[in-house]
Scaffold this motif. Structure first.
Motif, PDB file in Angstrom:
ATOM      1  N   PHE A  41      76.019  40.913  46.699  1.00  0.00           N
ATOM      2  CA  PHE A  41      76.455  40.055  48.064  1.00  0.00           C
ATOM      3  C   PHE A  41      74.904  39.847  48.472  1.00  0.00           C
ATOM      4  CE2 PHE A  41      76.330  40.248  52.673  1.00  0.00           C
ATOM      5  CZ  PHE A  41      77.319  39.348  53.083  1.00  0.00           C
ATOM      6  N   TRP A  42      74.060  41.221  48.643  1.00  0.00           N
ATOM      7  CA  TRP A  42      72.842  41.048  49.364  1.00  0.00           C
ATOM      8  C   TRP A  42      71.519  40.380  48.359  1.00  0.00           C
ATOM      9  CZ3 TRP A  42      72.625  41.717  54.135  1.00  0.00           C
ATOM     10  CH2 TRP A  42      73.574  42.444  54.847  1.00  0.00           C
ATOM     11  N   SER A  43      72.003  40.415  47.136  1.00  0.00           N
ATOM     12  CA  SER A  43      71.086  39.385  46.378  1.00  0.00           C
ATOM     13  C   SER A  43      71.192  37.911  46.768  1.00  0.00           C
ATOM     14  CB  SER A  43      71.279  39.787  44.697  1.00  0.00           C
ATOM     15  OG  SER A  43      70.988  41.108  44.290  1.00  0.00           O
ATOM     16  N   VAL A  44      72.441  37.617  46.758  1.00  0.00           N
ATOM     17  CA  VAL A  44      72.699  36.394  47.214  1.00  0.00           C
ATOM     18  C   VAL A  44      72.130  35.955  48.382  1.00  0.00           C
ATOM     19  CG1 VAL A  44      74.711  34.548  47.513  1.00  0.00           C
ATOM     20  CG2 VAL A  44      74.824  36.258  45.563  1.00  0.00           C
ATOM     21  N   VAL A  45      72.200  36.796  49.518  1.00  0.00           N
ATOM     22  CA  VAL A  45      71.854  36.687  50.711  1.00  0.00           C
ATOM     23  C   VAL A  45      70.370  36.370  50.715  1.00  0.00           C
ATOM     24  CG1 VAL A  45      71.442  37.465  52.963  1.00  0.00           C
ATOM     25  CG2 VAL A  45      73.773  38.020  51.996  1.00  0.00           C
ATOM     26  N   THR A  46      69.768  37.309  49.891  1.00  0.00           N
ATOM     27  CA  THR A  46      68.125  37.266  49.739  1.00  0.00           C
ATOM     28  C   THR A  46      67.578  35.902  49.187  1.00  0.00           C
ATOM     29  OG1 THR A  46      67.928  39.668  49.358  1.00  0.00           O
ATOM     30  CG2 THR A  46      65.985  38.445  48.581  1.00  0.00           C
ATOM     31  N   ALA A  56      64.246  19.425  49.149  1.00  0.00           N
ATOM     32  CA  ALA A  56      65.411  19.553  48.150  1.00  0.00           C
ATOM     33  C   ALA A  56      64.969  20.085  46.593  1.00  0.00           C
ATOM     34  CB  ALA A  56      66.004  18.209  47.884  1.00  0.00           C
ATOM     35  N   LEU A  57      63.684  19.513  46.265  1.00  0.00           N
ATOM     36  CA  LEU A  57      63.228  19.937  45.286  1.00  0.00           C
ATOM     37  C   LEU A  57      62.783  21.287  45.010  1.00  0.00           C
ATOM     38  CD1 LEU A  57      60.936  16.691  44.367  1.00  0.00           C
ATOM     39  CD2 LEU A  57      62.935  17.659  43.166  1.00  0.00           C
ATOM     40  N   THR A  58      62.230  21.910  46.113  1.00  0.00           N
ATOM     41  CA  THR A  58      61.937  23.162  46.269  1.00  0.00           C
ATOM     42  C   THR A  58      62.948  24.050  46.319  1.00  0.00           C
ATOM     43  OG1 THR A  58      60.051  22.387  47.825  1.00  0.00           O
ATOM     44  CG2 THR A  58      60.764  25.025  47.655  1.00  0.00           C
ATOM     45  N   ILE A  59      64.285  23.777  46.807  1.00  0.00           N
ATOM     46  CA  ILE A  59      65.422  24.353  46.968  1.00  0.00           C
ATOM     47  C   ILE A  59      65.949  24.439  45.176  1.00  0.00           C
ATOM     48  CG2 ILE A  59      67.879  24.522  47.293  1.00  0.00           C
ATOM     49  CD1 ILE A  59      67.030  23.492  50.292  1.00  0.00           C
ATOM     50  N   TRP A  60      65.697  23.522  44.611  1.00  0.00           N
ATOM     51  CA  TRP A  60      66.296  23.583  43.322  1.00  0.00           C
ATOM     52  C   TRP A  60      65.326  24.298  42.475  1.00  0.00           C
ATOM     53  CZ3 TRP A  60      70.514  22.445  40.613  1.00  0.00           C
ATOM     54  CH2 TRP A  60      70.449  22.364  39.324  1.00  0.00           C
ATOM     55  N   GLU A  61      64.088  24.146  42.429  1.00  0.00           N
ATOM     56  CA  GLU A  61      63.267  24.933  41.541  1.00  0.00           C
ATOM     57  C   GLU A  61      63.233  26.251  41.969  1.00  0.00           C
ATOM     58  OE1 GLU A  61      61.231  23.947  39.154  1.00  0.00           O
ATOM     59  OE2 GLU A  61      62.196  21.807  39.426  1.00  0.00           O
ATOM     60  N   LEU A  62      63.594  26.694  42.970  1.00  0.00           N
ATOM     61  CA  LEU A  62      63.525  28.217  43.518  1.00  0.00           C
ATOM     62  C   LEU A  62      64.971  28.856  42.818  1.00  0.00           C
ATOM     63  CD1 LEU A  62      62.163  28.353  46.889  1.00  0.00           C
ATOM     64  CD2 LEU A  62      61.064  29.389  44.880  1.00  0.00           C
ATOM     65  N   THR A  63      66.015  27.881  43.061  1.00  0.00           N
ATOM     66  CA  THR A  63      67.377  28.478  42.573  1.00  0.00           C
ATOM     67  C   THR A  63      67.404  28.744  41.057  1.00  0.00           C
ATOM     68  OG1 THR A  63      68.254  26.925  44.150  1.00  0.00           O
ATOM     69  CG2 THR A  63      69.817  27.594  42.207  1.00  0.00           C
ATOM     70  N   VAL A  64      66.344  27.890  40.126  1.00  0.00           N
ATOM     71  CA  VAL A  64      66.233  28.038  38.930  1.00  0.00           C
ATOM     72  C   VAL A  64      65.386  29.256  38.513  1.00  0.00           C
ATOM     73  CG1 VAL A  64      65.724  26.980  36.475  1.00  0.00           C
ATOM     74  CG2 VAL A  64      66.674  25.713  38.354  1.00  0.00           C
ATOM     75  N   SER A  65      64.470  29.533  39.234  1.00  0.00           N
ATOM     76  CA  SER A  65      63.454  30.470  38.653  1.00  0.00           C
ATOM     77  C   SER A  65      63.496  31.784  39.560  1.00  0.00           C
ATOM     78  CB  SER A  65      61.954  29.797  39.152  1.00  0.00           C
ATOM     79  OG  SER A  65      61.873  29.627  40.496  1.00  0.00           O
ATOM     80  N   LEU A  66      64.256  31.920  40.684  1.00  0.00           N
ATOM     81  CA  LEU A  66      64.237  33.159  41.488  1.00  0.00           C
ATOM     82  C   LEU A  66      65.142  34.140  40.734  1.00  0.00           C
ATOM     83  CD1 LEU A  66      64.525  32.283  44.985  1.00  0.00           C
ATOM     84  CD2 LEU A  66      62.746  33.386  43.841  1.00  0.00           C
ATOM     85  N   PRO A  67      64.898  35.387  40.547  1.00  0.00           N
ATOM     86  CA  PRO A  67      65.852  36.462  39.724  1.00  0.00           C
ATOM     87  C   PRO A  67      66.924  36.767  40.715  1.00  0.00           C
ATOM     88  CG  PRO A  67      63.788  37.542  41.015  1.00  0.00           C
ATOM     89  CD  PRO A  67      63.604  36.040  41.122  1.00  0.00           C
ATOM     90  N   TRP A  68      67.162  36.356  41.709  1.00  0.00           N
ATOM     91  CA  TRP A  68      68.565  36.551  42.624  1.00  0.00           C
ATOM     92  C   TRP A  68      69.403  35.569  42.271  1.00  0.00           C
ATOM     93  CZ3 TRP A  68      63.725  36.632  45.855  1.00  0.00           C
ATOM     94  CH2 TRP A  68      63.235  37.782  45.982  1.00  0.00           C
ATOM     95  N   PRO A  69      70.681  35.961  42.273  1.00  0.00           N
ATOM     96  CA  PRO A  69      71.653  34.970  41.939  1.00  0.00           C
ATOM     97  C   PRO A  69      71.776  34.031  43.178  1.00  0.00           C
ATOM     98  CG  PRO A  69      72.658  36.803  42.190  1.00  0.00           C
ATOM     99  CD  PRO A  69      71.116  37.043  41.914  1.00  0.00           C
ATOM    100  N   SER A  70      72.274  32.829  43.089  1.00  0.00           N
ATOM    101  CA  SER A  70      72.798  32.021  43.968  1.00  0.00           C
ATOM    102  C   SER A  70      74.382  31.737  44.007  1.00  0.00           C
ATOM    103  CB  SER A  70      72.303  30.452  43.816  1.00  0.00           C
ATOM    104  OG  SER A  70      72.738  29.871  42.796  1.00  0.00           O
ATOM    105  N   ILE A  71      74.644  31.413  45.181  1.00  0.00           N
ATOM    106  CA  ILE A  71      76.339  31.108  45.148  1.00  0.00           C
ATOM    107  C   ILE A  71      76.799  30.164  44.452  1.00  0.00           C
ATOM    108  CG2 ILE A  71      78.316  30.482  46.812  1.00  0.00           C
ATOM    109  CD1 ILE A  71      76.438  30.999  49.312  1.00  0.00           C
TER     110      ILE A  71
END
Length: 361
Positions: A44-49, A95-110
Protein backbone atom coordinates in the motif's frame (compact mmCIF):
# COMPACT_ATOMS: atom_id res chain seq x y z
CA UNK A 1 14.92 33.74 -24.43
CA UNK A 2 17.03 31.70 -22.01
CA UNK A 3 17.44 34.69 -19.69
CA UNK A 4 13.66 35.09 -19.57
CA UNK A 5 13.24 31.40 -18.70
CA UNK A 6 15.82 31.56 -15.93
CA UNK A 7 14.37 34.79 -14.58
CA UNK A 8 10.85 33.32 -14.60
CA UNK A 9 11.95 30.14 -12.83
CA UNK A 10 13.85 32.10 -10.20
CA UNK A 11 10.80 34.27 -9.54
CA UNK A 12 8.82 31.35 -8.10
CA UNK A 13 6.84 32.64 -5.12
CA UNK A 14 5.83 30.85 -1.97
CA UNK A 15 2.16 30.92 -2.94
CA UNK A 16 3.02 29.41 -6.31
CA UNK A 17 5.05 26.71 -4.59
CA UNK A 18 1.99 25.92 -2.50
CA UNK A 19 -0.01 25.82 -5.73
CA UNK A 20 2.53 23.32 -7.09
CA UNK A 21 2.07 21.11 -4.04
CA UNK A 22 -1.70 21.43 -4.33
CA UNK A 23 -1.56 20.46 -7.98
CA UNK A 24 0.59 17.44 -7.20
CA UNK A 25 -1.78 16.35 -4.44
CA UNK A 26 -4.66 16.71 -6.89
CA UNK A 27 -2.91 14.44 -9.35
CA UNK A 28 -2.10 11.99 -6.56
CA UNK A 29 -5.69 12.00 -5.30
CA UNK A 30 -6.96 11.25 -8.80
CA UNK A 31 -4.63 8.25 -9.08
CA UNK A 32 -4.96 7.01 -5.52
CA UNK A 33 -8.76 7.02 -5.63
CA UNK A 34 -8.44 3.76 -7.57
CA UNK A 35 -6.40 2.32 -4.72
CA UNK A 36 -9.53 2.07 -2.59
CA UNK A 37 -11.05 -0.43 -5.00
CA UNK A 38 -8.21 -2.93 -4.85
CA UNK A 39 -6.41 -4.69 -2.05
CA UNK A 40 -2.79 -3.48 -2.15
CA UNK A 41 -1.81 -5.40 0.98
CA UNK A 42 1.74 -4.73 2.22
CA UNK A 43 2.46 -2.74 -0.95
CA UNK A 44 0.00 0.00 0.00
CA UNK A 45 2.60 2.57 1.08
CA UNK A 46 4.86 1.71 -1.84
CA UNK A 47 2.00 2.48 -4.21
CA UNK A 48 1.26 5.74 -2.38
CA UNK A 49 4.94 6.74 -2.59
CA UNK A 50 5.04 5.93 -6.30
CA UNK A 51 2.07 8.12 -7.15
CA UNK A 52 3.12 10.98 -4.92
CA UNK A 53 6.56 11.08 -6.53
CA UNK A 54 5.12 10.97 -10.05
CA UNK A 55 2.53 13.61 -9.15
CA UNK A 56 5.13 16.02 -7.73
CA UNK A 57 7.36 15.50 -10.78
CA UNK A 58 4.45 16.11 -13.16
CA UNK A 59 3.42 19.26 -11.28
CA UNK A 60 7.03 20.52 -11.35
CA UNK A 61 7.17 20.04 -15.13
CA UNK A 62 3.90 21.92 -15.56
CA UNK A 63 5.15 24.73 -13.31
CA UNK A 64 8.38 25.05 -15.33
CA UNK A 65 6.31 25.47 -18.50
CA UNK A 66 3.72 27.77 -16.95
CA UNK A 67 6.05 30.23 -15.18
CA UNK A 68 7.64 31.77 -18.34
CA UNK A 69 4.20 32.30 -19.89
CA UNK A 70 2.80 33.70 -16.67
CA UNK A 71 5.75 36.11 -16.31
CA UNK A 72 5.17 37.54 -19.77
CA UNK A 73 3.76 41.04 -20.02
CA UNK A 74 0.27 41.31 -18.60
CA UNK A 75 -0.64 43.80 -21.33
CA UNK A 76 0.63 41.66 -24.20
CA UNK A 77 -2.01 40.66 -26.72
CA UNK A 78 -0.47 37.18 -27.04
CA UNK A 79 -0.58 36.40 -23.32
CA UNK A 80 -3.65 34.14 -23.54
CA UNK A 81 -2.15 32.21 -26.45
CA UNK A 82 1.12 31.76 -24.54
CA UNK A 83 -0.72 30.44 -21.50
CA UNK A 84 -2.69 27.97 -23.61
CA UNK A 85 0.47 26.74 -25.35
CA UNK A 86 2.32 26.49 -22.02
CA UNK A 87 -0.55 24.52 -20.48
CA UNK A 88 -0.76 22.06 -23.38
CA UNK A 89 3.03 21.63 -23.65
CA UNK A 90 3.33 21.26 -19.89
CA UNK A 91 0.58 18.63 -19.82
CA UNK A 92 2.21 16.65 -22.64
CA UNK A 93 5.61 16.72 -20.94
CA UNK A 94 4.02 15.86 -17.59
CA UNK A 95 2.28 12.84 -19.16
CA UNK A 96 5.62 11.68 -20.60
CA UNK A 97 7.26 12.19 -17.19
CA UNK A 98 4.57 10.15 -15.46
CA UNK A 99 5.01 7.30 -17.93
CA UNK A 100 8.79 7.28 -17.67
CA UNK A 101 8.67 7.31 -13.87
CA UNK A 102 6.03 4.60 -13.85
CA UNK A 103 8.39 2.36 -15.77
CA UNK A 104 11.59 3.24 -13.95
CA UNK A 105 10.63 3.74 -10.29
CA UNK A 106 11.19 0.77 -7.96
CA UNK A 107 7.79 1.15 -6.32
CA UNK A 108 4.74 -0.41 -7.99
CA UNK A 109 1.91 1.65 -9.42
CA UNK A 110 -1.79 0.91 -9.23
CA UNK A 111 -1.72 -0.12 -12.86
CA UNK A 112 1.00 -2.68 -12.11
CA UNK A 113 -1.01 -4.11 -9.20
CA UNK A 114 -4.07 -4.44 -11.39
CA UNK A 115 -2.06 -6.13 -14.16
CA UNK A 116 -0.46 -8.50 -11.66
CA UNK A 117 -3.83 -9.47 -10.19
CA UNK A 118 -5.16 -10.08 -13.69
CA UNK A 119 -1.92 -11.88 -14.64
CA UNK A 120 -1.48 -9.62 -17.61
CA UNK A 121 1.64 -7.83 -18.86
CA UNK A 122 2.06 -4.10 -18.48
CA UNK A 123 0.60 -2.23 -21.47
CA UNK A 124 2.96 -0.54 -23.87
CA UNK A 125 2.80 3.19 -24.47
CA UNK A 126 0.48 3.72 -27.41
CA UNK A 127 -1.03 6.82 -28.95
CA UNK A 128 -4.39 6.21 -27.29
CA UNK A 129 -2.82 5.61 -23.87
CA UNK A 130 -0.63 8.68 -24.20
CA UNK A 131 -3.63 10.85 -25.17
CA UNK A 132 -5.51 9.46 -22.17
CA UNK A 133 -2.62 10.34 -19.84
CA UNK A 134 -2.33 13.79 -21.35
CA UNK A 135 -6.05 14.53 -20.98
CA UNK A 136 -5.99 13.40 -17.34
CA UNK A 137 -3.26 15.94 -16.72
CA UNK A 138 -4.58 18.68 -19.01
CA UNK A 139 -8.06 19.00 -17.49
CA UNK A 140 -7.10 19.90 -13.89
CA UNK A 141 -4.11 21.92 -15.11
CA UNK A 142 -6.31 24.02 -17.39
CA UNK A 143 -8.73 24.71 -14.57
CA UNK A 144 -5.95 25.83 -12.24
CA UNK A 145 -4.27 28.02 -14.87
CA UNK A 146 -7.61 29.59 -15.82
CA UNK A 147 -8.46 30.24 -12.17
CA UNK A 148 -5.01 31.74 -11.57
CA UNK A 149 -5.32 34.04 -14.57
CA UNK A 150 -8.80 35.15 -13.57
CA UNK A 151 -7.60 35.99 -10.07
CA UNK A 152 -4.63 37.88 -11.52
CA UNK A 153 -6.85 39.94 -13.81
CA UNK A 154 -9.29 40.62 -11.00
CA UNK A 155 -6.44 41.75 -8.75
CA UNK A 156 -5.03 43.93 -11.53
CA UNK A 157 -8.44 45.49 -12.13
CA UNK A 158 -8.87 46.11 -8.40
CA UNK A 159 -5.43 47.73 -8.16
CA UNK A 160 -6.20 49.92 -11.17
CA UNK A 161 -9.49 50.95 -9.59
CA UNK A 162 -7.74 51.75 -6.31
CA UNK A 163 -5.19 53.87 -8.15
CA UNK A 164 -7.95 55.77 -9.94
CA UNK A 165 -9.82 56.31 -6.67
CA UNK A 166 -6.63 57.45 -4.94
CA UNK A 167 -5.85 59.88 -7.76
CA UNK A 168 -9.43 61.14 -7.69
CA UNK A 169 -9.25 61.67 -3.92
CA UNK A 170 -5.91 63.45 -4.32
CA UNK A 171 -7.36 65.73 -6.99
CA UNK A 172 -10.35 66.47 -4.79
CA UNK A 173 -8.07 67.29 -1.86
CA UNK A 174 -5.97 69.58 -4.05
CA UNK A 175 -9.05 71.28 -5.45
CA UNK A 176 -10.48 71.78 -1.98
CA UNK A 177 -7.13 73.02 -0.65
CA UNK A 178 -6.91 75.51 -3.51
CA UNK A 179 -10.45 76.70 -2.86
CA UNK A 180 -9.78 77.10 0.83
CA UNK A 181 -6.49 78.86 0.18
CA UNK A 182 -8.34 81.27 -2.09
CA UNK A 183 -10.99 81.79 0.59
CA UNK A 184 -8.32 82.39 3.19
CA UNK A 185 -6.62 84.93 0.93
CA UNK A 186 -9.79 86.92 0.61
CA UNK A 187 -9.94 90.16 2.54
CA UNK A 188 -13.41 91.06 3.70
CA UNK A 189 -14.33 94.15 1.67
CA UNK A 190 -16.11 95.84 4.58
CA UNK A 191 -13.22 95.16 6.96
CA UNK A 192 -10.67 96.49 4.47
CA UNK A 193 -12.76 99.57 3.72
CA UNK A 194 -13.29 100.33 7.42
CA UNK A 195 -9.61 99.80 8.20
CA UNK A 196 -8.50 102.10 5.36
CA UNK A 197 -10.95 104.79 6.48
CA UNK A 198 -9.71 104.43 10.04
CA UNK A 199 -6.06 104.79 8.96
CA UNK A 200 -6.91 107.81 6.80
CA UNK A 201 -8.71 109.50 9.68
CA UNK A 202 -5.82 108.74 12.03
CA UNK A 203 -3.37 110.46 9.66
CA UNK A 204 -5.76 113.40 9.06
CA UNK A 205 -6.10 113.88 12.79
CA UNK A 206 -2.34 113.41 13.24
CA UNK A 207 -2.90 110.80 15.93
CA UNK A 208 0.33 109.25 17.28
CA UNK A 209 -0.83 105.69 16.54
CA UNK A 210 -1.58 106.34 12.84
CA UNK A 211 1.62 104.68 11.64
CA UNK A 212 1.01 101.71 13.96
CA UNK A 213 -2.48 101.25 12.56
CA UNK A 214 -1.07 101.28 9.04
CA UNK A 215 1.55 98.68 10.03
CA UNK A 216 -1.14 96.44 11.48
CA UNK A 217 -3.19 96.60 8.29
CA UNK A 218 -0.12 95.90 6.15
CA UNK A 219 0.79 92.96 8.39
CA UNK A 220 -2.67 91.47 7.98
CA UNK A 221 -2.50 91.83 4.20
CA UNK A 222 0.99 90.29 4.11
CA UNK A 223 -0.23 87.30 6.13
CA UNK A 224 -3.53 86.77 4.32
CA UNK A 225 -2.79 87.44 0.66
CA UNK A 226 0.09 84.97 0.08
CA UNK A 227 -2.25 82.12 1.09
CA UNK A 228 -3.61 82.23 -2.45
CA UNK A 229 -0.45 80.39 -3.59
CA UNK A 230 -0.38 77.89 -0.71
CA UNK A 231 -2.10 74.50 -0.66
CA UNK A 232 -1.59 74.02 3.08
CA UNK A 233 -0.71 75.81 6.24
CA UNK A 234 0.74 75.28 9.73
CA UNK A 235 -0.39 75.99 13.25
CA UNK A 236 2.03 78.91 13.59
CA UNK A 237 0.84 80.41 10.29
CA UNK A 238 -2.82 80.05 11.24
CA UNK A 239 -2.16 81.65 14.62
CA UNK A 240 -0.33 84.53 12.90
CA UNK A 241 -3.35 85.04 10.66
CA UNK A 242 -5.70 85.14 13.67
CA UNK A 243 -3.42 87.53 15.52
CA UNK A 244 -3.10 89.95 12.60
CA UNK A 245 -6.86 89.81 12.02
CA UNK A 246 -7.56 90.65 15.65
CA UNK A 247 -5.05 93.53 15.51
CA UNK A 248 -7.01 95.09 12.67
CA UNK A 249 -10.30 94.41 14.45
CA UNK A 250 -8.90 95.98 17.64
CA UNK A 251 -8.22 99.23 15.79
CA UNK A 252 -11.86 99.29 14.72
CA UNK A 253 -13.34 97.84 17.91
CA UNK A 254 -11.15 98.42 20.97
CA UNK A 255 -12.91 95.56 22.79
CA UNK A 256 -11.72 92.88 20.35
CA UNK A 257 -10.15 89.97 22.27
CA UNK A 258 -6.48 89.26 22.75
CA UNK A 259 -5.13 86.01 21.30
CA UNK A 260 -3.12 83.78 23.65
CA UNK A 261 -1.10 80.89 22.16
CA UNK A 262 -0.54 77.88 24.38
CA UNK A 263 1.48 74.96 23.03
CA UNK A 264 4.83 73.27 23.47
CA UNK A 265 7.87 73.92 21.31
CA UNK A 266 7.79 72.22 17.93
CA UNK A 267 4.01 71.86 17.67
CA UNK A 268 3.68 75.17 15.86
CA UNK A 269 5.21 73.67 12.71
CA UNK A 270 2.55 70.96 12.58
CA UNK A 271 0.79 70.91 9.20
CA UNK A 272 -2.78 72.12 9.25
CA UNK A 273 -5.50 72.29 6.57
CA UNK A 274 -6.12 75.90 5.54
CA UNK A 275 -9.15 78.06 6.30
CA UNK A 276 -10.26 76.34 9.51
CA UNK A 277 -9.39 78.58 12.45
CA UNK A 278 -10.21 81.99 10.95
CA UNK A 279 -13.85 81.07 10.16
CA UNK A 280 -14.22 79.88 13.77
CA UNK A 281 -12.92 83.22 15.05
CA UNK A 282 -15.16 85.16 12.69
CA UNK A 283 -18.17 83.04 13.71
CA UNK A 284 -17.51 83.68 17.39
CA UNK A 285 -17.12 87.44 16.89
CA UNK A 286 -20.28 87.65 14.81
CA UNK A 287 -22.27 85.68 17.41
CA UNK A 288 -20.91 87.89 20.19
CA UNK A 289 -22.49 90.97 18.57
CA UNK A 290 -22.17 93.91 20.99
CA UNK A 291 -20.57 91.88 23.78
CA UNK A 292 -17.31 90.54 22.29
CA UNK A 293 -15.13 88.17 24.32
CA UNK A 294 -12.14 89.63 26.11
CA UNK A 295 -9.85 86.63 25.77
CA UNK A 296 -9.24 84.13 22.99
CA UNK A 297 -7.05 81.10 23.71
CA UNK A 298 -5.54 78.84 21.08
CA UNK A 299 -4.24 75.60 22.60
CA UNK A 300 -2.58 72.65 20.88
CA UNK A 301 -1.11 69.39 22.10
CA UNK A 302 -0.38 65.94 20.79
CA UNK A 303 -2.64 63.25 22.21
CA UNK A 304 -2.54 59.53 21.29
CA UNK A 305 -1.40 59.91 17.68
CA UNK A 306 -3.38 63.05 16.88
CA UNK A 307 -3.09 66.82 17.12
CA UNK A 308 -5.67 68.26 19.51
CA UNK A 309 -6.44 71.96 18.90
CA UNK A 310 -8.78 74.04 21.04
CA UNK A 311 -9.92 77.58 20.25
CA UNK A 312 -11.82 78.96 23.24
CA UNK A 313 -13.53 82.26 24.12
CA UNK A 314 -14.55 83.53 27.54
CA UNK A 315 -18.16 83.95 26.46
CA UNK A 316 -20.94 81.34 26.10
CA UNK A 317 -23.11 80.75 23.04
CA UNK A 318 -20.56 81.47 20.28
CA UNK A 319 -20.64 78.11 18.48
CA UNK A 320 -22.60 79.25 15.46
CA UNK A 321 -25.04 77.09 13.50
CA UNK A 322 -24.96 73.33 13.09
CA UNK A 323 -24.78 73.81 9.31
CA UNK A 324 -21.57 75.85 9.57
CA UNK A 325 -19.88 73.13 11.65
CA UNK A 326 -21.11 70.44 9.26
CA UNK A 327 -19.60 72.32 6.31
CA UNK A 328 -16.25 72.63 8.09
CA UNK A 329 -16.34 68.92 8.93
CA UNK A 330 -16.84 68.17 5.23
CA UNK A 331 -13.73 70.19 4.45
CA UNK A 332 -11.85 68.28 7.13
CA UNK A 333 -12.92 64.93 5.70
CA UNK A 334 -11.53 65.89 2.29
CA UNK A 335 -8.32 67.48 3.52
CA UNK A 336 -7.37 65.47 6.59
CA UNK A 337 -9.30 62.21 6.24
CA UNK A 338 -12.60 60.95 7.65
CA UNK A 339 -11.22 60.55 11.19
CA UNK A 340 -10.59 64.29 11.59
CA UNK A 341 -13.33 65.98 13.56
CA UNK A 342 -14.44 69.47 14.60
CA UNK A 343 -16.88 70.10 17.45
CA UNK A 344 -18.02 72.98 19.60
CA UNK A 345 -19.23 73.06 23.21
CA UNK A 346 -20.75 75.97 25.07
CA UNK A 347 -22.54 76.15 28.41
CA UNK A 348 -24.76 78.90 29.73
CA UNK A 349 -22.13 80.29 32.09
CA UNK A 350 -18.95 78.80 30.69
CA UNK A 351 -16.61 79.49 27.79
CA UNK A 352 -17.16 78.49 24.17
CA UNK A 353 -14.69 75.85 22.97
CA UNK A 354 -14.07 74.83 19.39
CA UNK A 355 -12.23 71.48 19.42
CA UNK A 356 -10.35 70.14 16.42
CA UNK A 357 -8.79 66.65 16.30
CA UNK A 358 -6.40 65.85 13.44
CA UNK A 359 -5.21 62.21 13.48
CA UNK A 360 -1.74 61.48 12.12
CA UNK A 361 -1.76 60.26 8.51
Amino acid sequence: MMSHLLSAWRSLKRTELLLLLGLSLMFGAIDLSDLLRIDAGPKFWSVVTHHLVTSVAAAAVIMLCWLPADRSSEQAAQRTRRLVIATVVGSVLAALTIWELTVSLPWPSITELVMIKKKMPMPQLSAGLFVSFTLQVLLPTSLLVAASEMLRRQRRATEALQRVLAEQAQLRRRAMASRLAALQAQVEPQLLFDALVDVEQAYDQQRPDAALRMERLIRYLRVALPRLREAGSSLDAEAELLDSYLDVMRDLQPRAPQLVRLWADGIGQQALPPMLLLPLLQTALQRAAGDPPERCELRAERMAGSLHIELSFDRPGLCGSVEDLAELNKRLALLAGPRAWLSCTSRDSGPTRFTLDLPDT
